[in-house]
Design a protein around this motif. Structure first.
Motif, PDB file in Angstrom:
ATOM      1  N   GLU A  47       0.829  -1.210   0.000  1.00 37.49           N
ATOM      2  CA  GLU A  47       0.000   0.000   0.000  1.00 37.49           C
ATOM      3  C   GLU A  47       0.862   1.258   0.000  1.00 37.49           C
ATOM      4  O   GLU A  47       0.578   2.224  -0.718  1.00 37.49           O
ATOM      5  CB  GLU A  47      -0.939   0.017   1.224  1.00 37.49           C
ATOM      6  N   LEU A  48       1.943   1.250   0.776  1.00 36.32           N
ATOM      7  CA  LEU A  48       2.825   2.418   0.816  1.00 36.32           C
ATOM      8  C   LEU A  48       3.558   2.574  -0.512  1.00 36.32           C
ATOM      9  O   LEU A  48       3.704   3.692  -1.013  1.00 36.32           O
ATOM     10  CB  LEU A  48       3.827   2.330   1.969  1.00 36.32           C
ATOM     11  N   THR A  49       3.967   1.479  -1.090  1.00 40.53           N
ATOM     12  CA  THR A  49       4.628   1.533  -2.402  1.00 40.53           C
ATOM     13  C   THR A  49       3.684   2.130  -3.435  1.00 40.53           C
ATOM     14  O   THR A  49       4.089   2.975  -4.245  1.00 40.53           O
ATOM     15  CB  THR A  49       5.080   0.118  -2.830  1.00 40.53           C
ATOM     16  N   ALA A  50       2.425   1.744  -3.402  1.00 41.94           N
ATOM     17  CA  ALA A  50       1.434   2.297  -4.335  1.00 41.94           C
ATOM     18  C   ALA A  50       1.206   3.780  -4.066  1.00 41.94           C
ATOM     19  O   ALA A  50       1.067   4.574  -5.003  1.00 41.94           O
ATOM     20  CB  ALA A  50       0.119   1.528  -4.222  1.00 41.94           C
ATOM     21  N   TYR A  51       1.182   4.167  -2.791  1.00 37.84           N
ATOM     22  CA  TYR A  51       1.009   5.571  -2.431  1.00 37.84           C
ATOM     23  C   TYR A  51       2.176   6.415  -2.964  1.00 37.84           C
ATOM     24  O   TYR A  51       1.984   7.535  -3.432  1.00 37.84           O
ATOM     25  CB  TYR A  51       0.901   5.705  -0.904  1.00 37.84           C
ATOM     26  N   GLU A  52       3.376   5.869  -2.903  1.00 39.26           N
ATOM     27  CA  GLU A  52       4.565   6.600  -3.347  1.00 39.26           C
ATOM     28  C   GLU A  52       4.680   6.708  -4.867  1.00 39.26           C
ATOM     29  O   GLU A  52       5.384   7.575  -5.365  1.00 39.26           O
ATOM     30  CB  GLU A  52       5.837   5.921  -2.824  1.00 39.26           C
ATOM     31  N   PRO A  56       6.665  12.816  -6.218  1.00 43.40           N
ATOM     32  CA  PRO A  56       7.949  13.278  -6.761  1.00 43.40           C
ATOM     33  C   PRO A  56       9.115  12.519  -6.113  1.00 43.40           C
ATOM     34  O   PRO A  56       9.061  12.180  -4.927  1.00 43.40           O
ATOM     35  CB  PRO A  56       7.998  14.758  -6.377  1.00 43.40           C
ATOM     36  N   GLU A  57      10.163  12.265  -6.884  1.00 46.05           N
ATOM     37  CA  GLU A  57      11.313  11.515  -6.383  1.00 46.05           C
ATOM     38  C   GLU A  57      11.927  12.167  -5.153  1.00 46.05           C
ATOM     39  O   GLU A  57      12.376  11.484  -4.242  1.00 46.05           O
ATOM     40  CB  GLU A  57      12.377  11.357  -7.488  1.00 46.05           C
ATOM     41  N   LEU A  58      11.945  13.492  -5.109  1.00 46.12           N
ATOM     42  CA  LEU A  58      12.515  14.185  -3.961  1.00 46.12           C
ATOM     43  C   LEU A  58      11.784  13.816  -2.676  1.00 46.12           C
ATOM     44  O   LEU A  58      12.407  13.578  -1.643  1.00 46.12           O
ATOM     45  CB  LEU A  58      12.483  15.704  -4.179  1.00 46.12           C
ATOM     46  N   TYR A  59      10.463  13.750  -2.719  1.00 50.93           N
ATOM     47  CA  TYR A  59       9.689  13.404  -1.526  1.00 50.93           C
ATOM     48  C   TYR A  59      10.026  11.990  -1.057  1.00 50.93           C
ATOM     49  O   TYR A  59      10.113  11.726   0.141  1.00 50.93           O
ATOM     50  CB  TYR A  59       8.189  13.523  -1.803  1.00 50.93           C
ATOM     51  N   LYS A  60      10.218  11.089  -1.998  1.00 56.32           N
ATOM     52  CA  LYS A  60      10.582   9.719  -1.629  1.00 56.32           C
ATOM     53  C   LYS A  60      11.993   9.673  -1.039  1.00 56.32           C
ATOM     54  O   LYS A  60      12.261   8.928  -0.106  1.00 56.32           O
ATOM     55  CB  LYS A  60      10.484   8.795  -2.837  1.00 56.32           C
ATOM     56  N   ALA A  61      12.891  10.493  -1.591  1.00 56.95           N
ATOM     57  CA  ALA A  61      14.286  10.485  -1.143  1.00 56.95           C
ATOM     58  C   ALA A  61      14.446  11.043   0.268  1.00 56.95           C
ATOM     59  O   ALA A  61      15.347  10.633   0.998  1.00 56.95           O
ATOM     60  CB  ALA A  61      15.149  11.280  -2.117  1.00 56.95           C
ATOM     61  N   ILE A  62      13.577  11.973   0.666  1.00 54.30           N
ATOM     62  CA  ILE A  62      13.745  12.608   1.981  1.00 54.30           C
ATOM     63  C   ILE A  62      12.713  12.137   3.012  1.00 54.30           C
ATOM     64  O   ILE A  62      12.582  12.729   4.074  1.00 54.30           O
ATOM     65  CB  ILE A  62      13.764  14.148   1.874  1.00 54.30           C
ATOM     66  N   LYS A  63      12.024  11.066   2.707  1.00 55.72           N
ATOM     67  CA  LYS A  63      11.068  10.518   3.675  1.00 55.72           C
ATOM     68  C   LYS A  63      11.812  10.095   4.940  1.00 55.72           C
ATOM     69  O   LYS A  63      13.031   9.922   4.939  1.00 55.72           O
ATOM     70  CB  LYS A  63      10.304   9.347   3.074  1.00 55.72           C
ATOM     71  N   TYR A  64      11.058   9.921   6.004  1.00 54.68           N
ATOM     72  CA  TYR A  64      11.630   9.495   7.277  1.00 54.68           C
ATOM     73  C   TYR A  64      10.888   8.251   7.755  1.00 54.68           C
ATOM     74  O   TYR A  64       9.655   8.253   7.845  1.00 54.68           O
ATOM     75  CB  TYR A  64      11.501  10.612   8.328  1.00 54.68           C
ATOM     76  N   THR A  72       5.921   5.630   7.870  1.00 54.80           N
ATOM     77  CA  THR A  72       6.830   6.499   7.137  1.00 54.80           C
ATOM     78  C   THR A  72       6.257   7.909   7.081  1.00 54.80           C
ATOM     79  O   THR A  72       5.056   8.084   6.878  1.00 54.80           O
ATOM     80  CB  THR A  72       7.052   5.940   5.712  1.00 54.80           C
ATOM     81  N   TRP A  73       7.130   8.890   7.276  1.00 51.60           N
ATOM     82  CA  TRP A  73       6.758  10.301   7.265  1.00 51.60           C
ATOM     83  C   TRP A  73       7.293  10.950   5.994  1.00 51.60           C
ATOM     84  O   TRP A  73       8.369  10.609   5.511  1.00 51.60           O
ATOM     85  CB  TRP A  73       7.377  11.013   8.461  1.00 51.60           C
ATOM     86  N   TYR A  74       6.534  11.910   5.470  1.00 53.15           N
ATOM     87  CA  TYR A  74       6.904  12.649   4.256  1.00 53.15           C
ATOM     88  C   TYR A  74       6.757  14.147   4.511  1.00 53.15           C
ATOM     89  O   TYR A  74       5.938  14.557   5.347  1.00 53.15           O
ATOM     90  CB  TYR A  74       5.972  12.272   3.091  1.00 53.15           C
ATOM     91  N   PRO A  75       7.487  14.961   3.764  1.00 51.59           N
ATOM     92  CA  PRO A  75       7.233  16.400   3.860  1.00 51.59           C
ATOM     93  C   PRO A  75       5.803  16.666   3.399  1.00 51.59           C
ATOM     94  O   PRO A  75       5.324  16.059   2.439  1.00 51.59           O
ATOM     95  CB  PRO A  75       8.220  17.024   2.886  1.00 51.59           C
ATOM     96  N   THR A  76       5.135  17.543   4.088  1.00 52.04           N
ATOM     97  CA  THR A  76       3.754  17.836   3.750  1.00 52.04           C
ATOM     98  C   THR A  76       3.664  18.821   2.587  1.00 52.04           C
ATOM     99  O   THR A  76       4.632  19.502   2.259  1.00 52.04           O
ATOM    100  CB  THR A  76       3.002  18.397   4.980  1.00 52.04           C
TER     101      THR A  76
END
Length: 152
Positions: A47-52, A56-64, A72-76
């Motif tokens: 489900e998270l893979t589908a959400y991602e 944008p690649e940047l959001y995936k790269a800087i997730k926590y 997993t946390w993402y920039p809002t």
């Protein structure tokens, strides 16, 4: 539903809010670092893979990855239609900033450029003005929100 504060697992701030938004689902937003998550963002799931996927690649790269909660946390992205937009902008995970662009009134003679989908004859009265956008450092999420008027 009432929100309360926790210590942000990403930045350690005490300005991180959590709120139960549905049956067994808690949403999180840190107003210091700008990261967000919820209990549905279970780390390493299909489900998270589908959400991602469309993210944008940047959001995936800087997730926590929050190992304590298993989420997993993402920039809002703060999209306040009458105030403006705050989002992450940058080239790569080591070179990014918050970008904030305020909303401005749509001039009467330009309103037809901004139709509201599904509402014939209705038009937006505000639009985001990217020419007024400003960059804010990674630790200045609150200032970016303040710039568009989301925080007084």
């Amino acid at each position: 539903m009432e929100s309360s504060k926790i210590v942000c697992p990403h930045c350690g701030s005490h300005n991180c809010f959590h709120e139960e938004v549905g049956e067994g689902v808690t949403s999180y937003l840190c107003m210091s670092c700008g990261y967000t998550s919820n209990d549905l963002f279970k780390t390493d799931t299909i489900e998270l893979t589908a959400y991602e996927q469309p993210m944008p690649e940047l959001y995936k790269a800087i997730k926590y990855v929050d190992s304590e909660r298993g989420i997993t946390w993402y920039p809002t992205v703060m999209n306040a239609p009458n105030l403006g937009l705050v989002f992450v902008d940058g080239a790569e995970e080591t070179d990014w900033k918050w970008k904030a662009a305020p909303a401005v009134d749509v001039a009467e003679d330009e309103k037809e450029k901004y139709p509201i989908p599904g509402q014939p004859g209705e038009y937006y009265t505000k639009r985001v003005d990217m020419s007024l956008a400003k960059d804010f450092e990674q630790n200045e999420f609150t200032e970016a929100c303040r710039y568009i008027g989301l925080i007084k």
